[in-house]
Design an enzyme around this catalytic site. Structure first.
Site, PDB file in Angstrom:
ATOM      1  N   HIS A 283      14.574   6.146  -5.394  1.00 20.16           N
ATOM      2  CA  HIS A 283      13.319   6.628  -5.157  1.00 20.16           C
ATOM      3  C   HIS A 283      13.071   7.174  -6.532  1.00 20.16           C
ATOM      4  O   HIS A 283      13.659   9.065  -5.845  1.00 20.16           O
ATOM      5  CB  HIS A 283      12.443   6.144  -3.585  1.00 20.16           C
ATOM      6  CG  HIS A 283      11.099   6.962  -3.722  1.00 20.16           C
ATOM      7  ND1 HIS A 283      10.232   5.597  -4.001  1.00 20.16           N
ATOM      8  CD2 HIS A 283      10.499   8.458  -3.418  1.00 20.16           C
ATOM      9  CE1 HIS A 283       8.931   6.268  -3.198  1.00 20.16           C
ATOM     10  NE2 HIS A 283       9.668   8.001  -3.800  1.00 20.16           N
TER      11      HIS A 283
ATOM     12  N   ASP B  79       1.626   4.118   7.487  1.00 19.99           N
ATOM     13  CA  ASP B  79       0.943   5.317   5.711  1.00 19.99           C
ATOM     14  C   ASP B  79      -0.134   5.204   4.603  1.00 19.99           C
ATOM     15  O   ASP B  79      -0.476   5.645   4.826  1.00 19.99           O
ATOM     16  CB  ASP B  79       2.039   4.528   4.742  1.00 19.99           C
ATOM     17  CG  ASP B  79       2.286   6.093   3.948  1.00 19.99           C
ATOM     18  OD1 ASP B  79       2.512   6.582   3.906  1.00 19.99           O
ATOM     19  OD2 ASP B  79       2.219   5.663   2.644  1.00 19.99           O
TER      20      ASP B  79
ATOM     21  N   ARG C  43      -5.109  11.735   4.657  1.00 19.52           N
ATOM     22  CA  ARG C  43      -4.912  13.271   4.092  1.00 19.52           C
ATOM     23  C   ARG C  43      -5.434  13.031   2.139  1.00 19.52           C
ATOM     24  O   ARG C  43      -5.443  14.328   2.468  1.00 19.52           O
ATOM     25  CB  ARG C  43      -2.855  12.525   3.875  1.00 19.52           C
ATOM     26  CG  ARG C  43      -2.548  12.906   4.877  1.00 19.52           C
ATOM     27  CD  ARG C  43      -1.094  12.069   4.482  1.00 19.52           C
ATOM     28  NE  ARG C  43       0.003  12.989   3.663  1.00 19.52           N
ATOM     29  CZ  ARG C  43       0.757  12.291   2.768  1.00 19.52           C
ATOM     30  NH1 ARG C  43       1.194  11.602   2.873  1.00 19.52           N
ATOM     31  NH2 ARG C  43       0.854  13.384   1.650  1.00 19.52           N
TER      32      ARG C  43
ATOM     33  N   SER D  53       6.047   9.900   4.810  1.00 18.46           N
ATOM     34  CA  SER D  53       5.099   8.540   3.730  1.00 18.46           C
ATOM     35  C   SER D  53       6.381   8.070   2.856  1.00 18.46           C
ATOM     36  O   SER D  53       6.417   7.422   3.090  1.00 18.46           O
ATOM     37  CB  SER D  53       4.493   9.060   3.087  1.00 18.46           C
ATOM     38  OG  SER D  53       3.527   8.752   2.298  1.00 18.46           O
TER      39      SER D  53
ATOM     40  N   LYS E 157       8.279   3.988   4.804  1.00 25.01           N
ATOM     41  CA  LYS E 157       8.741   3.452   2.693  1.00 25.01           C
ATOM     42  C   LYS E 157       9.960   2.426   2.785  1.00 25.01           C
ATOM     43  O   LYS E 157      10.261   1.074   2.487  1.00 25.01           O
ATOM     44  CB  LYS E 157       7.703   3.187   2.208  1.00 25.01           C
ATOM     45  CG  LYS E 157       6.132   3.239   2.666  1.00 25.01           C
ATOM     46  CD  LYS E 157       5.117   3.825   1.581  1.00 25.01           C
ATOM     47  CE  LYS E 157       5.500   5.197   0.672  1.00 25.01           C
ATOM     48  NZ  LYS E 157       4.764   5.870   0.259  1.00 25.01           N
TER      49      LYS E 157
HETATM   50  N1  URA Z   1       5.299   8.978  -2.220  1.00 23.77           N
HETATM   51  C1  URA Z   1       4.917   9.011  -1.336  1.00 23.77           C
HETATM   52  O1  URA Z   1       4.765   7.780  -1.007  1.00 23.77           O
HETATM   53  N2  URA Z   1       3.728   9.501  -0.127  1.00 23.77           N
HETATM   54  C2  URA Z   1       3.386  10.851  -0.668  1.00 23.77           C
HETATM   55  O2  URA Z   1       2.988  11.504   1.166  1.00 23.77           O
HETATM   56  C3  URA Z   1       3.281  11.297  -1.668  1.00 23.77           C
HETATM   57  C4  URA Z   1       4.135  10.802  -2.918  1.00 23.77           C
END
Ligand code: URA
Length: 447
Positions: free
Chosen positions: A82, A161, A168, A183, A187
């Protein structure tokens, strides 16, 4: 505990119990806790931060707010990668097939581009017919058969999220290391992977503008993974100029194919080899990073990675002819050069401005619901350290259907600084942070 007490305690800098955090997320998901209380809590976290146990509880509560994939029927060690987001960042497209060709399973779940950063899914979808929305059973089948599948997130993965990120976004609480880390990791953990390599970027084009902040984010991401029993390696890498030369969707796909053919820009190849080497270590296919890097370089040079991409493009319904003839990918309707206003040496290229220029031309989206234009983008002809003559082209605007050429040209020109001095470059990889001792066996982390 009442939500107001959870907010007050965090506001006053106290540590919350895992139960209090779990109840907050459960209440938000069920609608019992209104979004204004969740928003107030997010602001308290923004200022006060979260301790390691709080962060583990928040990530776990978010992760279990929806579907968690079960990949246990795939025997191989499953490793994903990622990136925290960059400009011209097509590394996943080069890396995933090369890693799979070396025997490590890569169940890759990627995102779409938003704002100035691009997204792997948008780039993949520039291949005519390529499907990124495979059903979970088909996703598993493709990973089992080819060692790799490339899909997008489903609406049922980590719904907390989506809710929290939406809040946010409108409450100025995005730029918080614990909130970003929970976050991202919720995932990634929902994918059911064994291990993860993270590319945490810093610089003008990145979320984290400084090395210090990027390192802090990397350390938190790795700690969350370790607390969840996963092996995680984070590379903190420079995003001080666009990666490679292509910034766009089809153009980045084309450049990724070049890298898989053993050529392509040097920085793109180097980052692919570095990150891929770490994935092989985590997947048990290399004893150490140097051995892993060597294997990835071989997979690029021999065409084994390209062959793996070819198989996956067929499996996911794409037009496989683009692999041998990338000119079949969508092409821009016109190309407009941006000449250098002065001669000298390129000192910096503000990657965010280049990303915004590409977005103005249609390559990116301002809002999640927008479509992207596969053909639009920027070709970066000159990179940091290159000598340029006054009037020679710095970059090329690749035009799709959108207007905005004047704005894109202005942004591209603003992005470049040119002077006579020899510029100082940040090293490509500024730090490596691991959840485990280098050389420890992969089983150690999945136990
Ligand atoms: N990428 C994400 O998945 N979440 C965030 O808060 C910032 C970048």
């Amino acid at each position: 505990m009442r939500p107001v007490d959870v907010i007050r305690r965090k506001r006053d800098g106290e540590e919350l119990s895992p139960d209090a955090i779990r109840a907050l997320i459960a209440g938000l998901m069920s609608g019992e806790i209104p979004t204004y209380q969740a928003a107030a809590w997010l602001m308290a976290v923004y200022f006060r931060g979260l301790g390691r146990a709080e962060l583990a509880a928040l990530t776990d509560a978010m992760l279990h707010s929806g579907e968690v994939m079960d990949l246990s029927s795939i025997a191989a060690v499953k490793v994903d990668k990622h990136s925290t987001g960059g400009v011209g960042d097509k590394i996943s497209l080069c890396l995933a097939p090369a890693v799979a060709a070396c025997g490590v399973a890569v169940p890759m779940i990627s995102g779409r581009g938003l704002g100035h950063t691009g997204g792997t899914l948008d780039k993949l979808e520039s291949i005519p017919g390529f499907k990124v929305d495979l059903a979970p059973a088909r996703f598993l089948e493709v990973v089992r058969e080819h060692g790799l599948a490339l899909i997008g997130q489903t609406a049922t993965v980590v719904p907390a999220d989506r809710l929290l990120y939406g809040l946010r976004d409108v409450t100025a609480t995005v730029e918080s290391i614990p909130l970003i880390a929970s976050s991202i990791m919720s995932k990634k953990l929902a994918e059911g992977i064994d291990a993860l390599v993270l590319d945490v970027k810093f610089g003008a084009g990145a979320f984290m503008k400084t090395l210090k902040d990027a390192r802090a984010l990397a350390e938190v991401l790795v700690a969350i993974g370790a607390d969840a029993g996963k092996r995680v390696t984070a590379l903190v890498t420079a995003m001080d100029q666009p990666i490679g030369r292509a910034v766009g969707n089809a153009s980045e796909m084309r450049e990724a194919i070049e890298v898989l053919k053993g050529s392509g820009p040097e920085d793109t190849r180097a980052l692919t080899v570095k990150l891929g080497g770490e994935m092989l270590v985590l997947g048990g296919a290399a004893a150490d990073a140097a051995a892993g890097e060597e294997r990835i370089a071989e997979a690029l040079a021999s065409g084994a990675g390209l062959d793996r991409l070819r198989r996956v493009v067929i499996a996911q319904g794409g037009d496989v002819r683009v692999i041998d003839d990338p000119s079949l990918l969508p092409q821009p309707r016109a190309r407009v050069e941006v000449p250098a206003p002065v001669g000298g040496i390129v000192q910096t290229i503000d990657a965010e401005k280049i990303g915004r220029a590409a977005m103005v031309l249609g390559a990116g989206r301002r809002k999640a619901e927008d479509d992207v234009d596969a053909t639009a983008g920027i070709e970066v002809l000159h990179k940091v350290g290159d000598h340029v003559r006054e009037g020679s082209p710095l970059c090329v605007l690749e035009l799709g259907d959108a207007a905005g050429v004047a704005d894109a040209r202005a942004l591209a020109l603003e992005a470049y600084t040119i002077a006579d001095a020899v510029p100082r470059r940040a090293p490509l990889v500024a730090a490596v942070i691991r959840s485990h001792e280098p050389g420890s066996p992969p089983e150690a982390a999945t136990a």
